[in-house]
Write a protein that holds these residues in place. Structure first.
Motif, mmCIF file in Angstrom:
data_model
loop_
_atom_site.group_PDB
_atom_site.id
_atom_site.type_symbol
_atom_site.label_atom_id
_atom_site.label_comp_id
_atom_site.label_asym_id
_atom_site.label_seq_id
_atom_site.Cartn_x
_atom_site.Cartn_y
_atom_site.Cartn_z
ATOM 1 N N LYS A 175 -10.140 4.309 -3.601
ATOM 2 C CA LYS A 175 -8.750 3.715 -3.329
ATOM 3 C C LYS A 175 -8.466 3.550 -4.807
ATOM 4 O O LYS A 175 -9.270 3.433 -5.720
ATOM 5 C CB LYS A 175 -8.846 2.380 -2.639
ATOM 6 C CG LYS A 175 -9.359 1.366 -3.171
ATOM 7 C CD LYS A 175 -9.141 -0.001 -2.610
ATOM 8 C CE LYS A 175 -9.740 -1.272 -2.993
ATOM 9 N NZ LYS A 175 -11.176 -1.097 -3.136
ATOM 10 N N VAL A 176 -7.150 3.503 -5.272
ATOM 11 C CA VAL A 176 -6.737 2.647 -6.445
ATOM 12 C C VAL A 176 -6.546 1.313 -5.783
ATOM 13 O O VAL A 176 -5.589 1.112 -4.956
ATOM 14 C CB VAL A 176 -5.535 3.256 -6.833
ATOM 15 C CG1 VAL A 176 -4.822 2.476 -7.849
ATOM 16 C CG2 VAL A 176 -5.658 4.723 -7.376
ATOM 17 N N LEU B 43 -1.066 7.019 -12.615
ATOM 18 C CA LEU B 43 -2.041 7.966 -12.176
ATOM 19 C C LEU B 43 -1.542 9.184 -12.707
ATOM 20 O O LEU B 43 -2.344 10.119 -13.266
ATOM 21 C CB LEU B 43 -1.980 8.063 -10.694
ATOM 22 C CG LEU B 43 -3.141 7.053 -9.952
ATOM 23 C CD1 LEU B 43 -2.916 7.087 -8.618
ATOM 24 C CD2 LEU B 43 -4.433 7.857 -10.422
ATOM 25 N N ASP B 44 -0.414 9.770 -12.662
ATOM 26 C CA ASP B 44 -0.010 11.196 -13.045
ATOM 27 C C ASP B 44 -0.262 11.262 -14.582
ATOM 28 O O ASP B 44 -0.762 12.377 -15.012
ATOM 29 C CB ASP B 44 1.550 11.274 -12.571
ATOM 30 C CG ASP B 44 2.032 12.583 -12.797
ATOM 31 O OD1 ASP B 44 1.136 13.554 -12.471
ATOM 32 O OD2 ASP B 44 2.940 13.004 -13.564
ATOM 33 N N PHE B 45 0.026 10.295 -15.351
ATOM 34 C CA PHE B 45 -0.217 10.252 -16.826
ATOM 35 C C PHE B 45 -1.614 10.632 -16.941
ATOM 36 O O PHE B 45 -2.217 11.616 -17.752
ATOM 37 C CB PHE B 45 0.113 9.075 -17.425
ATOM 38 C CG PHE B 45 -0.599 8.986 -18.661
ATOM 39 C CD1 PHE B 45 -0.319 9.721 -19.842
ATOM 40 C CD2 PHE B 45 -1.504 7.979 -18.984
ATOM 41 C CE1 PHE B 45 -0.863 9.509 -21.242
ATOM 42 C CE2 PHE B 45 -2.154 7.852 -20.301
ATOM 43 C CZ PHE B 45 -1.699 8.464 -21.076
ATOM 44 N N ASN C 76 -5.513 16.228 -3.670
ATOM 45 C CA ASN C 76 -5.992 15.273 -2.806
ATOM 46 C C ASN C 76 -4.901 14.080 -2.704
ATOM 47 O O ASN C 76 -4.137 13.888 -3.667
ATOM 48 C CB ASN C 76 -7.134 14.724 -3.331
ATOM 49 C CG ASN C 76 -7.183 14.134 -4.626
ATOM 50 O OD1 ASN C 76 -6.728 14.779 -5.408
ATOM 51 N ND2 ASN C 76 -8.093 13.271 -4.908
ATOM 52 N N SER C 77 -5.363 13.353 -1.775
ATOM 53 C CA SER C 77 -4.330 12.107 -1.347
ATOM 54 C C SER C 77 -5.101 10.986 -1.736
ATOM 55 O O SER C 77 -6.158 10.700 -0.979
ATOM 56 C CB SER C 77 -3.747 12.068 0.005
ATOM 57 O OG SER C 77 -2.922 13.340 0.163
ATOM 58 N N SER D 19 1.057 -1.182 -0.080
ATOM 59 C CA SER D 19 0.121 -0.131 -0.113
ATOM 60 C C SER D 19 0.833 1.409 0.093
ATOM 61 O O SER D 19 1.963 1.301 0.408
ATOM 62 C CB SER D 19 -1.043 0.057 1.191
ATOM 63 O OG SER D 19 -0.336 -0.028 2.520
ATOM 64 N N GLY D 20 0.125 2.365 -0.397
ATOM 65 C CA GLY D 20 0.908 3.788 -0.517
ATOM 66 C C GLY D 20 -0.025 4.602 -0.721
ATOM 67 O O GLY D 20 -1.230 4.432 -0.859
ATOM 68 N N ILE D 21 0.356 6.065 -0.662
ATOM 69 C CA ILE D 21 -0.618 7.156 -0.722
ATOM 70 C C ILE D 21 0.022 7.905 -1.984
ATOM 71 O O ILE D 21 1.393 8.201 -2.123
ATOM 72 C CB ILE D 21 -0.536 7.813 0.366
ATOM 73 C CG1 ILE D 21 -0.977 7.384 1.604
ATOM 74 C CG2 ILE D 21 -1.224 9.313 0.095
ATOM 75 C CD1 ILE D 21 -2.556 7.151 1.429
ATOM 76 N N TYR D 22 -0.625 8.241 -2.937
ATOM 77 C CA TYR D 22 -0.372 9.204 -4.049
ATOM 78 C C TYR D 22 -0.831 10.473 -3.729
ATOM 79 O O TYR D 22 -2.065 10.699 -3.506
ATOM 80 C CB TYR D 22 -1.055 8.349 -5.384
ATOM 81 C CG TYR D 22 -0.974 9.403 -6.512
ATOM 82 C CD1 TYR D 22 0.039 9.657 -7.147
ATOM 83 C CD2 TYR D 22 -2.124 10.231 -7.106
ATOM 84 C CE1 TYR D 22 0.371 10.232 -8.246
ATOM 85 C CE2 TYR D 22 -2.005 11.034 -8.008
ATOM 86 C CZ TYR D 22 -0.680 11.027 -8.906
ATOM 87 O OH TYR D 22 -0.732 11.790 -9.871
ATOM 88 N N LYS D 23 0.105 11.386 -3.984
ATOM 89 C CA LYS D 23 -0.206 12.831 -3.994
ATOM 90 C C LYS D 23 -0.371 13.361 -5.168
ATOM 91 O O LYS D 23 0.185 13.712 -6.209
ATOM 92 C CB LYS D 23 0.930 13.639 -3.317
ATOM 93 C CG LYS D 23 1.321 13.139 -1.663
ATOM 94 C CD LYS D 23 0.214 13.277 -0.589
ATOM 95 C CE LYS D 23 0.867 13.289 0.681
ATOM 96 N NZ LYS D 23 0.019 13.321 1.799
#
Length: 563
Positions: free
Chosen positions: A288-289, A272-274, A245-246, A236-240
């Motif tokens: 979530k993703v 995600l950034d793309f 939003n996170s 797991s992790g967090i995308y900024k």
């Protein structure tokens, strides 16, 4: 008596064969024309309690469904595979006699104890269970998959895009039958996990070691509800997000695969950034993703995408299957086609976003290489869009007039050609409007929506200020590709479009003459230029236009020859 009982128990424990138990034609049908009773329902909520019973290869459930009547109703018509027989039904808390419902062919009809007027709500609590249909070849044929991990533990998954949600739970099996909210409670054997759709609300451990996993998701696609059971480990992790939003990210994988799993998980954030750069916010950032490893290839289950690509390595440097299924969070789950006839919106875009990602990562060489890899798979046997309400099989099966893989590859190439025609900014502006229904999406200012081909055409006209019906009529509503006919007489080169239906097709074409580029406007479908007899001419040097290719046709014929 003891021998007989043991024999019966052993027989019951035999796993069902693939494709069994058989389903009815009604259950196999997903989408298509719906009954007036179903169209009269607004699906407000579903509370779904499942238990997976691997010892008997069964699935039991209690579904509490909330509806509001749009017009007066005397009965509920709900899709449910008859292999999951109903044992009890209560309407607004009142238990009905068994004579009040029937399900002979896979469509549960419940006679209401009182008629509903327009605007009235009703709650139906349906208790059911049995032996669910086992997929013949998931995910291309739907059902459940009973499998084992390498160390012999249960590995279970479901997939229902083709035959529909009614393989697992009582639902409205058509695109616009989405419930506004779904809560899931999935009970599994001791030591196993049950990642599913949406946000995890909590996990209860029962006295015998079984666990119940509680999830909640909003506006799920009808086939997006998925059950996954196994001895999963988790990253797991967090995308900024660039939108402020996170977003929590999770990958559930099988034991012993940590290194490979970590490499796949490392792809989540840049992918995600793309998407957030090119299109807009991840649609389900408040949930979530989620990705889960499955014993089948893959499927776009909202916020719990199935992944079964075996961590395959490819020259483009990213996992195409992960990227493809993740694409569907925008094109299938956020933007859902209102009719299966419009499913190129899912799969055409779903296929196009892999080359687009390759271009974003590495540039035009990667992009066109990936596009050319798709080109050889286009067969042009049937139109992509037929202009009527269709079932899933009528779209995918050639025997039923479907375009099959062309929904993916021809749809992708049509988008590639459209992008070249209207320009990058207009193309991505159209895409953003189609996905979110607005040009300025931000977390919290949009919800999942339904779209159609006609709406998409209108959005192109709105953004560009031009009518491109001629473009979509040829690429979507005709099977054959436009053919660019070249005639050279002396110093005159003439190019002319020949299109099925002989309608207008003013698609400009780039050309280089001795390395000098120019664009022929082809305003009336024709263009001429004067060139010297020994000039070197290259038509469409950047391969921007989807058109007939003799080379592709001959290669396909050669590949199909008897051996």
């Amino acid at each position: 008596m003891i021998v007989t009982a043991l024999a019966l128990l052993a027989a019951a424990a035999e796993p069902p064969k693939k494709g069994m138990p058989a389903i009815t034609e009604q259950t196999q049908r997903s989408g298509g024309e719906r009954t007036a009773d179903q169209l009269a329902l607004r699906f407000d909520s579903a509370d779904l309690a499942f238990e997976v019973l691997p010892d008997t290869y069964q699935l039991t459930g209690i579904a509490t469904l909330g509806f509001t009547a749009k017009t007066p109703l005397t009965r509920l018509v709900i899709d449910l595979d008859r292999n999951l027989p109903v044992s009890a039904i209560a309407i607004d808390g009142v238990t009905l006699p068994a004579s009040a419902w029937s399900n002979p062919e896979g469509q549960l009809v419940i006679r209401l104890p009182r008629p509903l007027t327009a605007g009235q709500s009703v709650s139906a609590r349906i208790t059911y269970g049995g032996t669910p249909h086992v997929a013949l070849n998931a995910p291309w044929d739907d059902g459940v998959v009973w499998s084992k991990t390498p160390d012999g533990r249960l590995w279970f998954a479901t997939t229902t895009e083709g035959y529909g949600c009614d393989l697992l739970w009582p639902c409205l099996d058509f695109s616009e039958g989405e419930p506004a909210a779904v809560t899931l409670h999935v009970t599994v054997p001791k030591g196993l996990k049950a990642p599913s759709n949406g946000k995890l609300l909590g996990i209860d451990t029962l006295s015998d070691g079984r666990t119940t996993w509680h999830w909640r998701t909003a506006h799920p696609n009808t086939y997006a509800i998925a059950l996954n059971v196994g001895p999963y480990e988790e990253i797991s992790g967090i995308y900024k997000s660039r939108f402020g939003n996170s977003i929590p990210m999770f990958y559930w994988y099988l034991p012993g695969e940590k290194a490979q799993a970590e490499r796949l998980f490392a792809e989540f954030a840049p992918t995600l950034d793309f998407f957030e750069t090119m299109i807009g916010p991840y649609p389900f950032g408040d949930e979530k993703v989620g990705v889960v490893e499955t014993p089948h290839k893959g499927m776009e289950h909202q916020t719990i995408n199935a992944y079964g690509n075996g961590y395959a390595k490819a020259i483009e440097g990213f996992d195409w299957l992960f990227q493809h299924e993740f694409t569907h969070e925008w094109f299938a789950n956020q933007l859902t086609a209102a009719n299966w006839d419009d499913y190129w919106l899912h799969e055409g875009y779903g296929s196009y976003m892999q080359p687009a990602y390759g271009q974003w990562r590495e540039g035009n060489a990667r992009y066109i290489t990936m596009m050319m890899g798709q080109r050889s798979q286009i067969v042009n046997k049937a139109p992509i869009v037929r202009g009527k309400i269709l079932t899933e099989e009528e779209v995918y099966e050639a025997s039923r007039g479907g375009a099959g893989l062309d929904i993916y590859m021809k749809g992708s190439w049509m988008l590639h050609t459209l992008r070249g025609l209207i320009g990058d900014k207009a193309f991505w502006d159209v895409t953003r409007l189609a996905v979110y229904g607005r040009p300025d999406p931000r977390p919290g200012n949009f919800t999942p929506r339904f779209g159609s081909t006609r709406e998409y055409e209108a959005l192109v006209a709105k953004v560009t200020g031009k009518d491109y019906h001629w473009f979509f009529d040829v690429y979507l509503r005709q099977a054959a590709l436009p053919d660019l006919v070249e005639t050279r007489t002396g110093d005159t080169l003439t190019l002319a479009w020949r299109v099925p239906g002989n309608g207008p097709f003013p698609l400009p074409i780039d050309i280089t003459v001795d390395g000098i580029r120019r664009t022929l406007p082809m305003t009336d479908g024709r263009g001429t230029l004067t060139i010297s007899g020994d000039a070197h001419v290259v038509i469409d040097p950047d391969a921007r236009v989807l058109r007939r290719s003799i080379a592709v046709e001959e290669m396909q014929a050669w590949q199909a020859r008897p051996r």
